[in-house]
Design an enzyme around this catalytic site. Structure first.
Site, PDB file in Angstrom:
ATOM      1  N   LYS A  75      48.075  51.775  27.421  1.00  0.00           N
ATOM      2  CA  LYS A  75      49.480  52.043  27.753  1.00  0.00           C
ATOM      3  C   LYS A  75      49.664  53.488  28.193  1.00  0.00           C
ATOM      4  O   LYS A  75      50.412  53.773  29.143  1.00  0.00           O
ATOM      5  CB  LYS A  75      50.372  51.746  26.550  1.00  0.00           C
ATOM      6  CG  LYS A  75      51.841  52.090  26.800  1.00  0.00           C
ATOM      7  CD  LYS A  75      52.743  51.680  25.650  1.00  0.00           C
ATOM      8  CE  LYS A  75      54.195  52.037  25.954  1.00  0.00           C
ATOM      9  NZ  LYS A  75      55.119  51.536  24.913  1.00  0.00           N
ATOM     10  N   HIS A 124      29.390  17.513  48.681  1.00  0.00           N
ATOM     11  CA  HIS A 124      30.842  17.663  48.569  1.00  0.00           C
ATOM     12  C   HIS A 124      31.372  17.034  47.269  1.00  0.00           C
ATOM     13  O   HIS A 124      32.343  16.277  47.279  1.00  0.00           O
ATOM     14  CB  HIS A 124      31.547  17.089  49.786  1.00  0.00           C
ATOM     15  CG  HIS A 124      31.220  17.810  51.061  1.00  0.00           C
ATOM     16  ND1 HIS A 124      31.536  19.132  51.258  1.00  0.00           N
ATOM     17  CD2 HIS A 124      30.576  17.402  52.181  1.00  0.00           C
ATOM     18  CE1 HIS A 124      31.118  19.510  52.451  1.00  0.00           C
ATOM     19  NE2 HIS A 124      30.521  18.482  53.029  1.00  0.00           N
TER      20      HIS A 124
END
Length: 529
Positions: free
Chosen positions: A140, A281
Site C-alpha cells: 500500500k 483441435h
C-alpha cells in the site's frame, strides 16, 4: 512520492531461505540495516551478518509459538508512514518508530503443507498472519517502501539499486507492489479453497483461484489474441508439470490439445496394456489399445490418417524408439508420455519442430477436482468429469444380448466418448476407434460424420468395407429419437452404449430390436462442451 527512495533499512523474514545469505550480504555491503525474526535472523547471524531482532524494535518478545512477533505499531508504523506527511513524521518521532524502506517476506508454506496431505491442525498452523499483513502494508505504501515476496526478485532489486545509486524508483516499487498483492491474493485463495473442501462446503459464497505465470505465449487461439500460461501448483501429472525435452515453446493451442490428449489416454490403465490417443483441435481423431505402443499408435493413426497430420500424440506408457520412428513419419506437433527412452529422444532430436514432453506418471482419471469456464460477468465452476461405469452397472435393454467382444468395445468406445465434444458418437472395433463424429448440433449428423470418416479410411487403407460394419458405438448422451439408432444400423453397427433417460426410450429400444442391435444403458452421460 514518485521520487527515488534511498534504501537504508530492511526487514527480512522468510520461510524459504533460498539465496537469503548472499542477498543479505549484498544489502549489508551497501550499508543497509537489517531487521529480522526467528529462523531468518539466526541463519543470517550464523553467516556473520549483523542483524537486529524485531523484538528489540517492538520491545516485545516473540510469543505464542511465534504467532505474535511483527503485529506491532513499531513494525507497521515503519511500513505505513508517509514520509512526506508532517503528521506521520511527528508520530514516528514521538513513538520512536523508524522507517522501513524494504520488506522481504515469503509466507509460511501453506500450499506445500496441503499438498503433503497434512492434517487439519497442521494446515491451520501453516496459515501465515503477520506476513500477509506486512506485505499488504508495504505494498500500500509503495510510494516509499519496496516489497519483495519472491526469491526470484532478489536480483531484480539488486539491479535496481545498482542502476539508481542505492535508490529504488517508483516504477520498480509499483511493479513489486502488484506482485505482492497477487501473492497474498493467491495465498488467501489457497486457504479458502482448502477450507471449503475440509469442511465440505461444495458451493462457497465466494470462490477464488490463482496461478503463477509459467510462460508468456506468442498469442492465444488466434494471432490477434494475447495469452499466457499459468500454473496452479497442482501436482496432477500433465502438461503443466511435464519436462519438455526439445522443440520450440508450446503455443496456446498446443497446451490445450496436449492436456486433452493426456487426460484421455490416462483413462486406460497401463496395467492393461499400451494405449495411444491422437488429438486434433481438442477432439480425438484416433484412439486405440495394442499389444505394444507402436501397435496402439498405428491403430489409432488408422482411424483418421488425414486429421492426425499436425496432431498431438499421447501414450499411457513410456515412449520407445520403434514407436518414435513410426511417429516421425508424419508431422506431429507434440508427443506426451510418462517417459521416453534414449532411442526415442535421439530419433526425435532430428525433428526440431517436434516437442517431446514427459510427465513421470499419469493423472488419475477418477480423482476429484474443479474445472472453470468464464462467461460474461462471472465464471462456471464444476467438478471434473471423473465418472466411470463398469460392466456390472450396465443395463441391457434389448432382446439381443451383446457378445463379450461387443461389451469390451462398448466400454472402450464409452471411455473415448467422454473426451469427444458433444454431440459425440464413437465407433469402435477390437479396442480401436474406427469412426468419430464430434461437436455437431445434431446427434444424427455426428453419427453420419463418423460413418463417412470410416468409409474414407476404408478406401485409403484398401479395405473391402468400412470398419463401422460390425462395430460397437458409444453416444455421450441419450438418443432423443429413433433416427439416430437407424443411422447407426445403416453404418453397420451391431451394439450401442448410451445413457438412456429419453422420453422416447421405448421407441429407441424398439428400433434397436427391429434392427437387431444390442443396446445397453449406463445411466450416466458425458456432455463435453
Amino acid at each position: 512520492m514518485s521520487h527515488p527512495v534511498a534504501l537504508k533499512r530492511a526487514l527480512i523474514s522468510v520461510s524459504d531461505k533460498t539465496g537469503l545469505i548472499e542477498f543479505a550480504q549484498k544489502l549489508a555491503a551497501r550499508g543497509v540495516e537489517i531487521l529480522s525474526t526467528g529462523g531468518s535472523a539466526k541463519a543470517m547471524r550464523e553467516a556473520g551478518l549483523t542483524v537486529k531482532d524485531v523484538a528489540d524494535v517492538t520491545g516485545f518478545p516473540e510469543m505464542m509459538d511465534g504467532r505474535v512477533k511483527t503485529l506491532h505499531p513499531a513494525v507497521h508504523g515503519g511500513l505505513l508512514a508517509l514520509r512526506d506527511n508532517d503528521e506521520h513524521l511527528a508520530a514516528m518521532q514521538a513513538h520512536g518508530i523508524g522507517p522501513i524502506d524494504l520488506l522481504v517476506v515469503n509466507l509460511y508454506p501453506f500450499e506445500e503443507t496441503v499438498a503433503k496431505g497434512a492434517d487439519y491442525a497442521d494446515c491451520i498452523e501453516n496459515i501465515d498472519i503477520g506476513g500477509p499483513a506486512m506485505i499488504r502494508a508495504a505494498a500500500k505504501n509503495h510510494g516509499f517502501v519496496s516489497v519483495i515476496v519472491d526469491v526470484q526478485d532478489y536480483d531484480a532489486l539488486l539491479a535496481e539499486l545498482d542502476a539508481n545509486d542505492d535508490h529504488t524508483t517508483m516504477g520498480f516499487r509499483q511493479r513489486q507492489a502488484q506482485i505482492a498483492y497477487a501473492r497474498t491474493a493467491a495465498y488467501d485463495a489457497a486457504v479458502s479453497t482448502w477450507m471449503a473442501g475440509a469442511i465440505g462446503e461444495e458451493t462457497p459464497r465466494r470462490r477464488a483461484f490463482a496461478g503463477t505465470l509459467a510462460q508468456g505465449l506468442r498469442y492465444g487461439e488466434n494471432p490477434h489474441q494475447q495469452a499466457a500460461f499459468y500454473v496452479t501448483g497442482d501436482t496432477r501429472p500433465g502438461v503443466a508439470s511435464a519436462r519438455q525435452w526439445q522443440g520450440k515453446e508450446l503455443s496456446y493451442n498446443n497446451i490445450n490439445d496436449t492436456d486433452a490428449a493426456f487426460e484421455l489416454v490416462a483413462e486406460f490403465d497401463p496395467a492393461n496394456g499400451p494405449a495411444c490417443a491422437i488429438i486434433k483441435h481438442a477432439n480425438p481423431c484416433g484412439v486405440a489399445q495394442g499389444a505394444t505402443a507402436i501397435e496402439a499408435y498405428k491403430r489409432a493413426f488408422d482411424c483418421d490418417t488425414t486429421s492426425a497430420f499436425g496432431g498431438i500424440v499421447a501414450l499411457n506408457q513410456p515412449l520407445d524408439g520403434a514407436t518414435a520412428e513410426e511417429i516421425v513419419k508424419i508431422f506431429t506437433e507434440v508427443v506426451i508420455a510418462p517417459d521416453a527412452d534414449e532411442d526415442a529422444k535421439r530419433i526425435f532430436a532430428a525433428k526440431k519442430n517436434l516437442r517431446l514432453l514427459t510427465t513421470g506418471g499419469l493423472p488419475d482419471p477418477t480423482a476429484a477436482g474443479m474445472t472453470f469456464r468464464q462467461v460474461a460477468g462471472g465464471f462456471l465452476a464444476q467438478g471434473r468429469d471423473n465418472g466411470h461405469v463398469t460392466r456390472d452397472a450396465l443395463k441391457i435393454v434389448t432382446e439381443r444380448q451383446p457378445s463379450e467382444q461387443e461389451l469390451n468395445d462398448l466400454l472402450f468406445a464409452w471411455t473415448v466418448a467422454k473426451h469427444v465434444k458433444s454431440n459425440a458418437i464413437v465407433y469402435a472395433r477390437d479396442g480401436a476407434t474406427v469412426g468419430i463424429g464430434a461437436g455437431q448440433m445434431s446427434r444424427v449428423d455426428s453419427t453420419r460424420i463418423g460413418r463417412r470418416k470410416s468409409e474414407d479410411m476404408a478406401e485409403t487403407l484398401g479395405l473391402a468395407q468400412p470398419l463401422t460394419i460390425g462395430s460397437a458405438v458409444a453416444s455421450d448422451a441419450f438418443f432423443p429419437f429413433a433416427d439416430g439408432i437407424e443411422a447407426l444400423a445403416e453404418a453397420g453397427a451391431k451394439a450401442v452404449i448410451q445413457p438412456g433417460g429419453s422420453m422416447r426410450d421405448d421407441e429407441v429400444i424398439a428400433a434397436a430390436n427391429r434392427l437387431g442391435l444390442a443396446m445397453v444403458f449406463t445411466g450416466q452421460r458425458h456432455f463435453r462442451h
